[in-house]
Design a protein around this motif. Structure first.
Motif, PDB file in Angstrom:
ATOM      1  N   ILE A  36      10.923  -1.224   7.057  1.00 36.25           N
ATOM      2  CA  ILE A  36      10.474  -0.929   5.702  1.00 36.25           C
ATOM      3  C   ILE A  36       9.275   0.005   5.816  1.00 36.25           C
ATOM      4  O   ILE A  36       8.309  -0.293   6.516  1.00 36.25           O
ATOM      5  CB  ILE A  36      10.094  -2.209   4.927  1.00 36.25           C
ATOM      6  CG1 ILE A  36      11.284  -3.169   4.843  1.00 36.25           C
ATOM      7  CG2 ILE A  36       9.603  -1.846   3.526  1.00 36.25           C
ATOM      8  CD1 ILE A  36      10.945  -4.511   4.221  1.00 36.25           C
ATOM      9  N   GLU A  37       9.357   1.128   5.127  1.00 33.13           N
ATOM     10  CA  GLU A  37       8.287   2.127   5.155  1.00 33.13           C
ATOM     11  C   GLU A  37       7.303   1.904   4.011  1.00 33.13           C
ATOM     12  O   GLU A  37       7.649   1.323   2.990  1.00 33.13           O
ATOM     13  CB  GLU A  37       8.886   3.532   5.035  1.00 33.13           C
ATOM     14  CG  GLU A  37       9.858   3.898   6.136  1.00 33.13           C
ATOM     15  CD  GLU A  37       9.211   4.104   7.483  1.00 33.13           C
ATOM     16  OE1 GLU A  37       7.974   4.323   7.549  1.00 33.13           O
ATOM     17  OE2 GLU A  37       9.932   4.047   8.498  1.00 33.13           O
ATOM     18  N   GLY A  38       6.073   2.375   4.190  1.00 37.17           N
ATOM     19  CA  GLY A  38       5.085   2.355   3.116  1.00 37.17           C
ATOM     20  C   GLY A  38       4.457   1.007   2.836  1.00 37.17           C
ATOM     21  O   GLY A  38       4.023   0.755   1.718  1.00 37.17           O
ATOM     22  N   ILE A  39       4.448   0.137   3.848  1.00 36.93           N
ATOM     23  CA  ILE A  39       3.830  -1.182   3.678  1.00 36.93           C
ATOM     24  C   ILE A  39       2.812  -1.404   4.787  1.00 36.93           C
ATOM     25  O   ILE A  39       2.848  -0.733   5.817  1.00 36.93           O
ATOM     26  CB  ILE A  39       4.873  -2.323   3.698  1.00 36.93           C
ATOM     27  CG1 ILE A  39       5.577  -2.406   5.052  1.00 36.93           C
ATOM     28  CG2 ILE A  39       5.871  -2.143   2.565  1.00 36.93           C
ATOM     29  CD1 ILE A  39       6.471  -3.610   5.234  1.00 36.93           C
ATOM     30  N   GLU A  40       1.917  -2.342   4.544  1.00 36.44           N
ATOM     31  CA  GLU A  40       1.009  -2.776   5.603  1.00 36.44           C
ATOM     32  C   GLU A  40       1.809  -3.722   6.494  1.00 36.44           C
ATOM     33  O   GLU A  40       2.525  -4.577   6.000  1.00 36.44           O
ATOM     34  CB  GLU A  40      -0.214  -3.508   5.028  1.00 36.44           C
ATOM     35  CG  GLU A  40      -1.043  -2.687   4.073  1.00 36.44           C
ATOM     36  CD  GLU A  40      -1.804  -1.544   4.724  1.00 36.44           C
ATOM     37  OE1 GLU A  40      -1.900  -1.488   5.968  1.00 36.44           O
ATOM     38  OE2 GLU A  40      -2.293  -0.685   3.977  1.00 36.44           O
ATOM     39  N   LYS A  77       1.542  -0.230   0.582  1.00 34.50           N
ATOM     40  CA  LYS A  77       0.458   0.300   1.402  1.00 34.50           C
ATOM     41  C   LYS A  77      -0.451   1.107   0.496  1.00 34.50           C
ATOM     42  O   LYS A  77       0.009   1.851  -0.364  1.00 34.50           O
ATOM     43  CB  LYS A  77       1.038   1.196   2.495  1.00 34.50           C
ATOM     44  CG  LYS A  77       0.027   1.756   3.448  1.00 34.50           C
ATOM     45  CD  LYS A  77       0.719   2.525   4.557  1.00 34.50           C
ATOM     46  CE  LYS A  77      -0.283   3.037   5.554  1.00 34.50           C
ATOM     47  NZ  LYS A  77       0.377   3.762   6.648  1.00 34.50           N
ATOM     48  N   SER A  78      -1.754   0.953   0.665  1.00 36.06           N
ATOM     49  CA  SER A  78      -2.671   1.761  -0.123  1.00 36.06           C
ATOM     50  C   SER A  78      -2.978   3.047   0.645  1.00 36.06           C
ATOM     51  O   SER A  78      -3.065   3.041   1.871  1.00 36.06           O
ATOM     52  CB  SER A  78      -3.959   0.987  -0.411  1.00 36.06           C
ATOM     53  OG  SER A  78      -4.601   0.650   0.788  1.00 36.06           O
ATOM     54  N   TYR A  79      -3.099   4.129  -0.080  1.00 36.41           N
ATOM     55  CA  TYR A  79      -3.393   5.427   0.519  1.00 36.41           C
ATOM     56  C   TYR A  79      -4.733   5.915  -0.012  1.00 36.41           C
ATOM     57  O   TYR A  79      -5.097   5.653  -1.151  1.00 36.41           O
ATOM     58  CB  TYR A  79      -2.290   6.436   0.174  1.00 36.41           C
ATOM     59  CG  TYR A  79      -0.982   6.115   0.857  1.00 36.41           C
ATOM     60  CD1 TYR A  79      -0.709   6.605   2.120  1.00 36.41           C
ATOM     61  CD2 TYR A  79      -0.041   5.298   0.247  1.00 36.41           C
ATOM     62  CE1 TYR A  79       0.485   6.315   2.762  1.00 36.41           C
ATOM     63  CE2 TYR A  79       1.160   5.002   0.873  1.00 36.41           C
ATOM     64  CZ  TYR A  79       1.415   5.513   2.134  1.00 36.41           C
ATOM     65  OH  TYR A  79       2.586   5.211   2.762  1.00 36.41           O
ATOM     66  N   SER A  80      -5.452   6.653   0.825  1.00 35.95           N
ATOM     67  CA  SER A  80      -6.788   7.114   0.463  1.00 35.95           C
ATOM     68  C   SER A  80      -6.769   8.288  -0.505  1.00 35.95           C
ATOM     69  O   SER A  80      -7.744   8.543  -1.195  1.00 35.95           O
ATOM     70  CB  SER A  80      -7.550   7.528   1.727  1.00 35.95           C
ATOM     71  OG  SER A  80      -6.954   8.691   2.292  1.00 35.95           O
ATOM     72  N   GLY A  81      -5.661   9.029  -0.531  1.00 37.76           N
ATOM     73  CA  GLY A  81      -5.607  10.232  -1.354  1.00 37.76           C
ATOM     74  C   GLY A  81      -6.031  11.464  -0.587  1.00 37.76           C
ATOM     75  O   GLY A  81      -6.007  12.570  -1.095  1.00 37.76           O
TER      76      GLY A  81
END
Length: 122
Positions: A36-40, A77-81
């Motif tokens: 699974i992509e995009g997760i912690e 997942k959180s991204y910093s931007g």
């Protein structure tokens, strides 16, 4: 361009409940596998057929969501931007020229280009 429906293969990915799963094939083990992509964290799945892989992906997503709910964890997942983009020197030069001509920063120019591309794909 037609976007794949939920659960369909699309260029080595599966989609389900807003999650994307990578897909690869191990010839040595004769098995499809992915994560699974995009997760912690790391959540893997595998199957010997496309159906098995799809079922395993759905089960992995459902189990992951249940875990997140139980633990009070945000499933995405959180991204910093902040994003480092690598360009060829020629493209970098053209972007700098066009940004200057438009009266915006290179960062703003690239952000607007990405926003336009993403909006066109959704």
């Amino acid at each position: 361009m037609r976007l794949p429906e939920r659960g369909e293969f699309d260029m080595n990915t599966l989609k389900y409940k807003g999650f994307i799963g990578s897909v690869a094939f191990s010839e040595e083990d004769n098995v499809f596998f992915g994560k699974i992509e995009g997760i912690e964290g790391l959540v893997n799945f595998e199957g010997e057929s496309v159906k098995d892989l799809t079922d395993a992906f759905h089960e992995a997503v459902n189990d992951y969501l249940a875990y997140c709910k139980e633990e009070g964890v945000e499933p995405r997942k959180s991204y910093s931007g902040s994003l480092n983009v690598r360009l060829t020197p020629d493209l970098h030069s053209r972007v700098a020229y066009l940004a200057k001509e438009a009266g915006v920063s290179i960062n703003s120019f690239i952000r607007k280009a990405v926003e336009k591309q993403v909006a066109g794909m959704l």
